[in-house]
Motif scaffolding. Structure first.
Motif, PDB file in Angstrom:
ATOM      1  N   PRO A   7       0.819  -1.206   0.000  1.00  0.00           N
ATOM      2  CA  PRO A   7       0.000   0.000   0.000  1.00  0.00           C
ATOM      3  C   PRO A   7       0.851   1.254   0.000  1.00  0.00           C
ATOM      4  CG  PRO A   7       0.092  -0.927   2.206  1.00  0.00           C
ATOM      5  CD  PRO A   7       0.788  -1.908   1.296  1.00  0.00           C
ATOM      6  N   GLY A   8       0.240   2.377  -0.416  1.00  0.00           N
ATOM      7  CA  GLY A   8       0.917   3.663  -0.374  1.00  0.00           C
ATOM      8  C   GLY A   8       1.686   3.949  -1.640  1.00  0.00           C
ATOM      9  N   ARG A   9       2.233   5.151  -1.727  1.00  0.00           N
ATOM     10  CA  ARG A   9       2.971   5.592  -2.901  1.00  0.00           C
ATOM     11  C   ARG A   9       4.461   5.331  -2.716  1.00  0.00           C
ATOM     12  NH1 ARG A   9       1.438  11.687  -3.770  1.00  0.00           N
ATOM     13  NH2 ARG A   9       3.042  11.403  -5.395  1.00  0.00           N
ATOM     14  N   SER A  10       5.116   4.943  -3.796  1.00  0.00           N
ATOM     15  CA  SER A  10       6.560   4.750  -3.729  1.00  0.00           C
ATOM     16  C   SER A  10       7.255   6.075  -3.994  1.00  0.00           C
ATOM     17  CB  SER A  10       7.009   3.709  -4.759  1.00  0.00           C
ATOM     18  OG  SER A  10       6.719   4.166  -6.070  1.00  0.00           O
ATOM     19  N   SER A  11       8.525   6.151  -3.612  1.00  0.00           N
ATOM     20  CA  SER A  11       9.317   7.365  -3.766  1.00  0.00           C
ATOM     21  C   SER A  11      10.530   7.060  -4.637  1.00  0.00           C
ATOM     22  CB  SER A  11       9.771   7.885  -2.399  1.00  0.00           C
ATOM     23  OG  SER A  11      10.761   8.868  -2.542  1.00  0.00           O
ATOM     24  N   PRO A  12      10.533   7.488  -5.897  1.00  0.00           N
ATOM     25  CA  PRO A  12      11.668   7.224  -6.773  1.00  0.00           C
ATOM     26  C   PRO A  12      13.006   7.685  -6.195  1.00  0.00           C
ATOM     27  CG  PRO A  12       9.804   7.970  -8.073  1.00  0.00           C
ATOM     28  CD  PRO A  12       9.412   8.133  -6.625  1.00  0.00           C
ATOM     29  N   PRO A  13      13.110   8.871  -5.562  1.00  0.00           N
ATOM     30  CA  PRO A  13      14.400   9.252  -4.970  1.00  0.00           C
ATOM     31  C   PRO A  13      14.874   8.266  -3.909  1.00  0.00           C
ATOM     32  CG  PRO A  13      12.989  11.174  -5.178  1.00  0.00           C
ATOM     33  CD  PRO A  13      12.132   9.978  -5.449  1.00  0.00           C
ATOM     34  N   THR A  14      13.919   7.798  -3.089  1.00  0.00           N
ATOM     35  CA  THR A  14      14.276   6.820  -2.062  1.00  0.00           C
ATOM     36  C   THR A  14      14.683   5.501  -2.692  1.00  0.00           C
ATOM     37  OG1 THR A  14      12.692   7.869  -0.566  1.00  0.00           O
ATOM     38  CG2 THR A  14      13.495   5.689   0.047  1.00  0.00           C
ATOM     39  N   GLN A  15      13.989   5.106  -3.751  1.00  0.00           N
ATOM     40  CA  GLN A  15      14.340   3.867  -4.444  1.00  0.00           C
ATOM     41  C   GLN A  15      15.767   3.915  -4.973  1.00  0.00           C
ATOM     42  OE1 GLN A  15      11.217   3.620  -7.382  1.00  0.00           O
ATOM     43  NE2 GLN A  15       9.896   2.386  -6.071  1.00  0.00           N
ATOM     44  N   ARG A  16      16.218   5.089  -5.402  1.00  0.00           N
ATOM     45  CA  ARG A  16      17.583   5.213  -5.910  1.00  0.00           C
ATOM     46  C   ARG A  16      18.601   5.054  -4.781  1.00  0.00           C
ATOM     47  NH1 ARG A  16      14.876   8.818  -9.621  1.00  0.00           N
ATOM     48  NH2 ARG A  16      15.077  10.639  -8.242  1.00  0.00           N
ATOM     49  N   VAL A  17      18.288   5.596  -3.604  1.00  0.00           N
ATOM     50  CA  VAL A  17      19.173   5.424  -2.443  1.00  0.00           C
ATOM     51  C   VAL A  17      19.253   3.946  -2.064  1.00  0.00           C
ATOM     52  CG1 VAL A  17      19.519   5.975  -0.011  1.00  0.00           C
ATOM     53  CG2 VAL A  17      18.698   7.749  -1.575  1.00  0.00           C
ATOM     54  N   VAL A  18      18.097   3.292  -2.028  1.00  0.00           N
ATOM     55  CA  VAL A  18      18.059   1.869  -1.695  1.00  0.00           C
ATOM     56  C   VAL A  18      18.837   1.063  -2.726  1.00  0.00           C
ATOM     57  CG1 VAL A  18      16.543  -0.136  -1.459  1.00  0.00           C
ATOM     58  CG2 VAL A  18      15.887   2.050  -0.426  1.00  0.00           C
ATOM     59  N   ALA A  19      18.737   1.444  -3.988  1.00  0.00           N
ATOM     60  CA  ALA A  19      19.451   0.724  -5.046  1.00  0.00           C
ATOM     61  C   ALA A  19      20.959   0.778  -4.827  1.00  0.00           C
ATOM     62  CB  ALA A  19      19.084   1.310  -6.406  1.00  0.00           C
ATOM     63  N   VAL A  20      21.461   1.938  -4.401  1.00  0.00           N
ATOM     64  CA  VAL A  20      22.899   2.071  -4.131  1.00  0.00           C
ATOM     65  C   VAL A  20      23.312   1.151  -2.984  1.00  0.00           C
ATOM     66  CG1 VAL A  20      24.696   3.636  -3.299  1.00  0.00           C
ATOM     67  CG2 VAL A  20      23.069   4.422  -5.035  1.00  0.00           C
ATOM     68  N   LEU A  21      22.554   1.182  -1.898  1.00  0.00           N
ATOM     69  CA  LEU A  21      22.889   0.348  -0.741  1.00  0.00           C
ATOM     70  C   LEU A  21      22.775  -1.135  -1.073  1.00  0.00           C
ATOM     71  CD1 LEU A  21      21.113   2.398   2.069  1.00  0.00           C
ATOM     72  CD2 LEU A  21      23.578   2.189   1.700  1.00  0.00           C
ATOM     73  N   ASP A  22      21.716  -1.519  -1.787  1.00  0.00           N
ATOM     74  CA  ASP A  22      21.535  -2.928  -2.148  1.00  0.00           C
ATOM     75  C   ASP A  22      22.667  -3.407  -3.049  1.00  0.00           C
ATOM     76  OD1 ASP A  22      19.259  -3.308  -0.680  1.00  0.00           O
ATOM     77  OD2 ASP A  22      17.868  -3.118  -2.360  1.00  0.00           O
ATOM     78  N   PHE A  23      23.067  -2.568  -3.983  1.00  0.00           N
ATOM     79  CA  PHE A  23      24.139  -2.964  -4.891  1.00  0.00           C
ATOM     80  C   PHE A  23      25.438  -3.205  -4.127  1.00  0.00           C
ATOM     81  CE2 PHE A  23      27.814  -1.826  -7.511  1.00  0.00           C
ATOM     82  CZ  PHE A  23      27.660  -2.726  -8.566  1.00  0.00           C
ATOM     83  N   LEU A  24      25.787  -2.293  -3.239  1.00  0.00           N
ATOM     84  CA  LEU A  24      27.017  -2.455  -2.468  1.00  0.00           C
ATOM     85  C   LEU A  24      26.926  -3.641  -1.509  1.00  0.00           C
ATOM     86  CD1 LEU A  24      27.836   1.298  -1.757  1.00  0.00           C
ATOM     87  CD2 LEU A  24      29.033  -0.254  -3.327  1.00  0.00           C
ATOM     88  N   ALA A  25      25.719  -3.888  -1.001  1.00  0.00           N
ATOM     89  CA  ALA A  25      25.532  -5.032  -0.107  1.00  0.00           C
ATOM     90  C   ALA A  25      25.743  -6.350  -0.845  1.00  0.00           C
ATOM     91  CB  ALA A  25      24.146  -4.991   0.513  1.00  0.00           C
ATOM     92  N   LYS A  26      25.443  -6.372  -2.139  1.00  0.00           N
ATOM     93  CA  LYS A  26      25.642  -7.589  -2.928  1.00  0.00           C
ATOM     94  C   LYS A  26      27.102  -7.781  -3.332  1.00  0.00           C
ATOM     95  CE  LYS A  26      20.953  -7.580  -4.806  1.00  0.00           C
ATOM     96  NZ  LYS A  26      20.116  -7.359  -6.020  1.00  0.00           N
ATOM     97  N   HIS A  27      27.911  -6.754  -3.133  1.00  0.00           N
ATOM     98  CA  HIS A  27      29.334  -6.834  -3.468  1.00  0.00           C
ATOM     99  C   HIS A  27      30.161  -6.327  -2.276  1.00  0.00           C
ATOM    100  CE1 HIS A  27      27.088  -6.368  -7.255  1.00  0.00           C
ATOM    101  NE2 HIS A  27      27.978  -7.185  -7.759  1.00  0.00           N
ATOM    102  N   PRO A  28      30.028  -6.975  -1.119  1.00  0.00           N
ATOM    103  CA  PRO A  28      30.629  -6.436   0.114  1.00  0.00           C
ATOM    104  C   PRO A  28      32.158  -6.396   0.108  1.00  0.00           C
ATOM    105  CG  PRO A  28      29.827  -8.669   0.467  1.00  0.00           C
ATOM    106  CD  PRO A  28      29.329  -8.250  -0.885  1.00  0.00           C
ATOM    107  N   GLN A  29      32.803  -7.196  -0.750  1.00  0.00           N
ATOM    108  CA  GLN A  29      34.266  -7.229  -0.769  1.00  0.00           C
ATOM    109  C   GLN A  29      34.862  -6.323  -1.846  1.00  0.00           C
ATOM    110  OE1 GLN A  29      35.511  -8.870   1.752  1.00  0.00           O
ATOM    111  NE2 GLN A  29      33.456  -9.591   2.289  1.00  0.00           N
ATOM    112  N   GLU A  30      33.997  -5.584  -2.551  1.00  0.00           N
ATOM    113  CA  GLU A  30      34.469  -4.746  -3.653  1.00  0.00           C
ATOM    114  C   GLU A  30      34.234  -3.264  -3.355  1.00  0.00           C
ATOM    115  OE1 GLU A  30      33.362  -6.249  -7.649  1.00  0.00           O
ATOM    116  OE2 GLU A  30      32.330  -7.846  -6.561  1.00  0.00           O
ATOM    117  N   ARG A  31      34.939  -2.435  -4.095  1.00  0.00           N
ATOM    118  CA  ARG A  31      34.762  -0.988  -3.995  1.00  0.00           C
ATOM    119  C   ARG A  31      34.471  -0.434  -5.390  1.00  0.00           C
ATOM    120  NH1 ARG A  31      39.753   0.849   0.036  1.00  0.00           N
ATOM    121  NH2 ARG A  31      39.350  -0.704   1.673  1.00  0.00           N
TER     122      ARG A  31
END
Length: 301
Positions: A7-31
């Motif tokens: 339910p509720g509206r999604s926030s594209p700016p927030t989704q972009r922040v989450v995308a950055v964190l999720d991506f780095l979380a999937k590659h924890p040993q890389e920079r």
């Protein structure tokens, strides 16, 4: 994948922040440098710069001054610990999993149903191993997936069985009744899965409750009946017979005598009946210890 039923509206700016964190979380040993992050995430470079700068200032990312790359930061450690505590996973729980993992030289895990999804709360692996999943990963909770989370709770079991299944099922009531009775008496559940079946569960991780048609069809070939692949000691043909075991699981209870978590040993190899029993005894003891940590107690069947 986002759940369209949320339910509720999604926030594209927030989704972009989450995308950055999720991506780095999937590659924890890389920079990753700014340009590569923006390219991999399909973000405009100025947008990506604003996100990583803010996250770095807050301690959620760390920027290497020398090569100007980014990785996960220390603020996420505290945040993760607080999230685990809110789900009643304390440091003592990890210590219990560590003892269990060391005793049997395999991965020990703690999981629960959170917001109608099976979620991995804690994981301890033997040194050098990688089971391919991470804490926080989740997947759909609907028949036939999730029996171990409702097996020791009548109300939860009925509710789970009423859910729309992830695949078409043949429900053989007598078999399921036998599984429920024997597993409740024994205090643990043993799942026998093929390597293909284990890969399918990994594929399901992170998906919405609506599975793609191709995946539903593939699941249907491997799992077509609830309890079909459960090992029961009463069906064992001989002490030397070996069984391909995927997971052995035991319940964790709260102070209302309700099952709230599952502690598991990831096996992934063949065990004899006596070896299964030995693993199960250690697992049930760990489940009892985790139950005591919650101030819980077992129901009387």
């Amino acid at each position: 994948m986002p759940d369209p039923s949320t339910p509720g509206r999604s926030s594209p700016p927030t989704q972009r922040v989450v995308a950055v964190l999720d991506f780095l979380a999937k590659h924890p040993q890389e920079r990753f440098g700014l340009s590569e992050l923006a390219r991999r995430l399909q973000l405009a470079k100025p947008t990506c710069l604003g996100i990583v700068t803010t996250l770095t200032e807050s301690g959620y990312l760390v920027r290497d001054v020398a090569d100007k790359t980014y990785r996960l930061g220390p603020s996420l450690i505290a945040l993760g610990h607080l999230a685990q505590e809110s789900l009643r996973v304390n440091p003592a729980a990890r210590a219990e999993l560590a003892r269990l993992s060391k005793s049997f030289d395999t991965t020990a895990a703690l999981a629960a149903v959170v917001d109608d999804r099976i979620t991995l709360l804690e994981l301890v692996e033997p040194p050098g191993s990688d089971v391919g999943v991470r804490v926080g990963q989740s997947y759909p909770f609907a028949p036939p997936v999730g029996l171990m989370f409702v097996l020791w709770d009548d109300d939860a079991l009925r509710s789970w069985l009423d859910r729309a299944p992830t695949i078409p099922l043949r429900t053989e009531t007598q078999r399921l009744d036998r599984v429920i009775a024997e597993c409740r008496t024994a205090g643990y559940l043993v799942e026998r899965l093929t390597p293909g079946g284990r890969r399918l569960y990994a594929m399901m991780a992170g998906m919405s409750s609506t599975l793609p048609d191709e995946l539903r069809a593939l699941l249907g070939e491997l799992i077509s009946d609830i309890g079909e692949r459960v090992y029961l000691s009463s069906e064992a043909e001989g002490a030397r017979q070996r069984h391909d075991v995927s997971v052995i699981s035991a319940p964790v209870y709260d102070h209302h005598h309700r099952q709230v978590m599952v502690v598991s040993l990831q096996i992934g190899r063949a065990l004899t009946d006596s070896e299964i029993a030995k693993h199960a005894r250690g697992l049930v003891a760990a489940g009892d210890a985790l139950t005591a940590q919650l101030g819980g107690s077992k129901p009387q069947w």
